[in-house]
Scaffold this active site. Structure first.
Site, PDB file in Angstrom:
ATOM      1  N   ASP A 113       4.656  10.259  -6.596  1.00  0.00           N
ATOM      2  CA  ASP A 113       5.367  10.597  -6.982  1.00  0.00           C
ATOM      3  C   ASP A 113       5.870   9.182  -8.066  1.00  0.00           C
ATOM      4  OD1 ASP A 113       8.303  11.212  -8.644  1.00  0.00           O
ATOM      5  OD2 ASP A 113       8.414  11.911  -6.436  1.00  0.00           O
ATOM      6  N   HIS A 115       8.877   9.458 -10.556  1.00  0.00           N
ATOM      7  CA  HIS A 115       9.986   9.199 -11.469  1.00  0.00           C
ATOM      8  C   HIS A 115      10.476   7.844 -11.172  1.00  0.00           C
ATOM      9  CE1 HIS A 115       8.610  13.768 -11.370  1.00  0.00           C
ATOM     10  NE2 HIS A 115       9.826  13.704 -12.784  1.00  0.00           N
ATOM     11  N   SER A 166       7.518  14.436  -1.874  1.00  0.00           N
ATOM     12  CA  SER A 166       8.063  13.142  -1.847  1.00  0.00           C
ATOM     13  C   SER A 166       8.425  13.191  -0.275  1.00  0.00           C
ATOM     14  CB  SER A 166       8.911  12.993  -3.581  1.00  0.00           C
ATOM     15  OG  SER A 166       7.758  12.263  -4.212  1.00  0.00           O
TER      16      SER A 166
END
Length: 601
Positions: A113, A115, A166
């Site tokens: 991930d 972000h 996630s």
């Protein structure tokens, strides 16, 4: 200046304060322990009581960081001189002395991930409250997270993530923490997370009264959670309340499973959405079939920016009737702060455009398409040879029974089958499917630059604006596909506001989101369009798009196509889906874990 977040004269002000303290026989550290910490205490109190908002907190943190950076050389010089005077080798001492902090906190975005805006905000807010924060970045493997936690002897760990895979990785990290005997609280946050998922899936793997697993909704709650967990007096009652609440959530969840009814996949298929395909949208011009790279000028997409998510990123939310942009400026509570933030955004946006600091690139594709023979997937055909199947996009169907529901939707329902009226009249006319991926490049470079300048406000701002630019680019490209590249809505004449309200024909659902919650379908799109080679947009091992400011979607043209949520699904559909994709049931269960209506073996 610190409380108000004014950083223009921070070096001069800090030097003035340092000189004054030194002339009185004091030490540089007293600037931090005195006026700076006093100011940050005021900021923390105001933020905690709802009298100060996140943008102002980040600005205050910028002043604090710049002041500390200015003082560091003086403090290091004093420290070395003192050690030498005591006969101690200063170079043999630990570089990272963190004994003066209220606690040590490690935060990371989990494996696959990319972000990190929310993570960055939490790190800044905790730092403002005198916690030492070890931010180890994005795409962090479990081993890296746990090794860092041991190395820094942290008091708590925070995991962040945006994409649904996630969630499974967070469960895995919790299991590993249990196996390795960790005894520190685990905090869970990010857009895809929830209190229910944390209580049902993550907490049972690791949580206890000594080291609970707690979902943190946003940055404003992080300080309260961490301070309660690290306070020996407050912790027992605080954790007991959390444990009771999570136990109730688990009971509620499992009770709902007993009450919930599901159709078998064959029965759900019998109730698929029946659209009228007697008249198909017009075929795209031949020159637009296949895969094509595109670029957009930053200034050309500005009219398509949706500012509402921007204010949500900064945790500014107006109350009815002043919820949306620009009405938020009229809100009695957050209006003035929202206007200041917007003005700051406009200043940075102007610089970004004038200096071309960011770049918008992407790929779109248009292909002849038809629903597969079993009605559950969509086959697309080679743009140069329409008898050759180029790829199959596999779809998922609603199964949760709803009283009175006429249809149980799948995205496959929005594409004409091979035996539709228009395709069955001997003219071999087929439906079509569109798709695209776009990204905003350059934000990482500027985020790193601002981080090096101790300017968290500008770092978060450029990341937030990159997100707005790429979403606006997706809006512009979808419009161009409808009007020009596909051309099924050549006469469309909608304002940017109309576009944001989805007043056009057709939809553009993204792989991994409610209408098709399987991220592995991105791989099909990337291979078909050759996305990475033509645009530079990559996929992580968890199929998060890189750079973080990226958008992808399938484009359906039928005017009756609509957004929907697949919801929970049964094992019979997972088995069928895995077979159609040529993957194992166990593999697909891992990817589809958040929507399974049963516990995996």
């Amino acid at each position: 200046a610190l409380v108000k977040g004014i950083s223009e004269f921070v070096d001069k002000d800090t030097e003035e304060m340092r000189s004054d303290i030194m002339n009185r026989g004091g030490k540089p550290l007293e600037v931090i322990e005195g006026p700076l910490m006093s100011g940050m205490n005021v900021v923390g109190d105001l933020f905690g009581s709802g009298k100060m908002f996140l943008p102002q907190v980040i600005k205050s943190a910028r002043v604090m960081k710049k002041a500390v950076a200015y003082l560091l050389p003086f403090m290091e010089k004093e420290k070395r001189e003192k050690m030498i005077a005591l006969g101690v080798d200063p170079d043999a001492q630990a570089e990272d002395d963190d004994s003066q902090y209220a606690g040590k906190f490690l935060i990371a975005t989990v494996k696959g991930d990319v972000h990190d805006i929310g993570k960055n905000i939490v790190a800044v807010v905790l730092g403002c409250n005198n916690y030492k924060v070890y931010d180890i970045g994005v795409m962090c493997e479990c081993d890296k997270i746990l090794e860092a936690a041991k190395k820094y002897k942290v008091d708590a760990i925070g995991l962040s993530g945006l994409i649904t895979p996630s969630l499974d990785e967070m469960v895995f990290v919790a299991k590993e923490m249990s196996k390795q005997g960790f005894r520190v609280p685990l905090l869970i946050g990010g857009a895809t997370t929830s209190k229910m998922h944390t209580a049902v899936k993550i907490a049972p793997q690791y949580g206890s009264d000594e080291h609970p697993v707690i979902h943190v909704l946003d940055a404003s709650r992080a300080v309260t959670v961490v301070s309660n967990l690290l306070n020996d007096t407050e912790k027992p009652d605080y954790v007991a309340d959390i444990q009771d609440e999570y136990a109730e959530l688990r009971e509620e969840y499992y009770a709902s499973l007993e009450d919930r009814r599901f159709l078998s996949l064959p029965d759900a298929c019998k109730k698929r959405c029946q659209l009228d395909f007697s008249i198909l949208p017009p075929a795209p011009p031949k020159e637009h079939l296949g895969s094509h790279a595109v670029t957009y000028a930053l200034e050309d997409v500005i009219p398509y920016i949706d500012w509402n998510p921007f204010f949500q990123t900064w945790q500014l939310r107006g109350r009815y009737p002043n919820r949306g942009f620009p009405k938020i400026f009229n809100d009695d509570t957050v209006g003035a702060e929202a206007k200041r933030l917007y003005d700051d955004a406009q200043k940075m946006l102007e610089v970004i455009v004038d200096e071309k600091r960011l770049e918008l690139r992407g790929v779109y594709g248009l292909y002849e398409a038809q629903r597969s023979a079993d009605g559950e997937d969509v086959d697309v055909f080679d743009s140069s040879n329409n008898t050759t199947k180029a790829a199959t996009f596999c779809m998922l169907r609603q199964q949760a029974e709803v009283d009175g529901a006429a249809s149980y939707y799948s995205q496959a329902d929005f594409v004409a089958p091979s035996d539709s009226d228009s395709a069955g009249k001997g003219n071999n006319k087929r439906d079509h499917l569109g798709m695209f991926a776009v990204a905003c490049f350059g934000a990482d470079k500027w985020a790193t630059y601002y981080e090096e300048q101790n300017d968290d406000f500008s770092k978060i701002m450029v990341q937030a604006l990159a997100d707005r630019f790429v979403e606006a680019c997706a809006e512009a490209l979808h419009k161009d596909m409808r009007r020009t590249y596909w051309g099924y809505a050549k006469d469309e004449d909608l304002t940017p506001d109309d576009l944001l309200k989805v007043k056009y024909d057709g939809i553009r659902p993204a792989p991994g989101y409610p209408s098709q919650p399987d991220h592995t379908e991105k791989k099909t799109m990337w291979d078909l369009l050759d996305v990475e080679a033509k645009s530079g947009i990559k996929l992580s091992e968890s199929l998060s798009m890189m750079p973080a400011s990226s958008v992808s979607a399938l484009v359906f043209a039928h005017p009756q196509a609509q957004y929907f949520a697949v919801g929970k699904i049964e094992k019979d559909q997972v088995q069928s889906y895995a077979q159609r994709k040529g993957r194992s049931v166990q593999d697909m269960e891992r990817w589809l874990s958040p929507i399974l209506n049963y516990d995996r073996d």
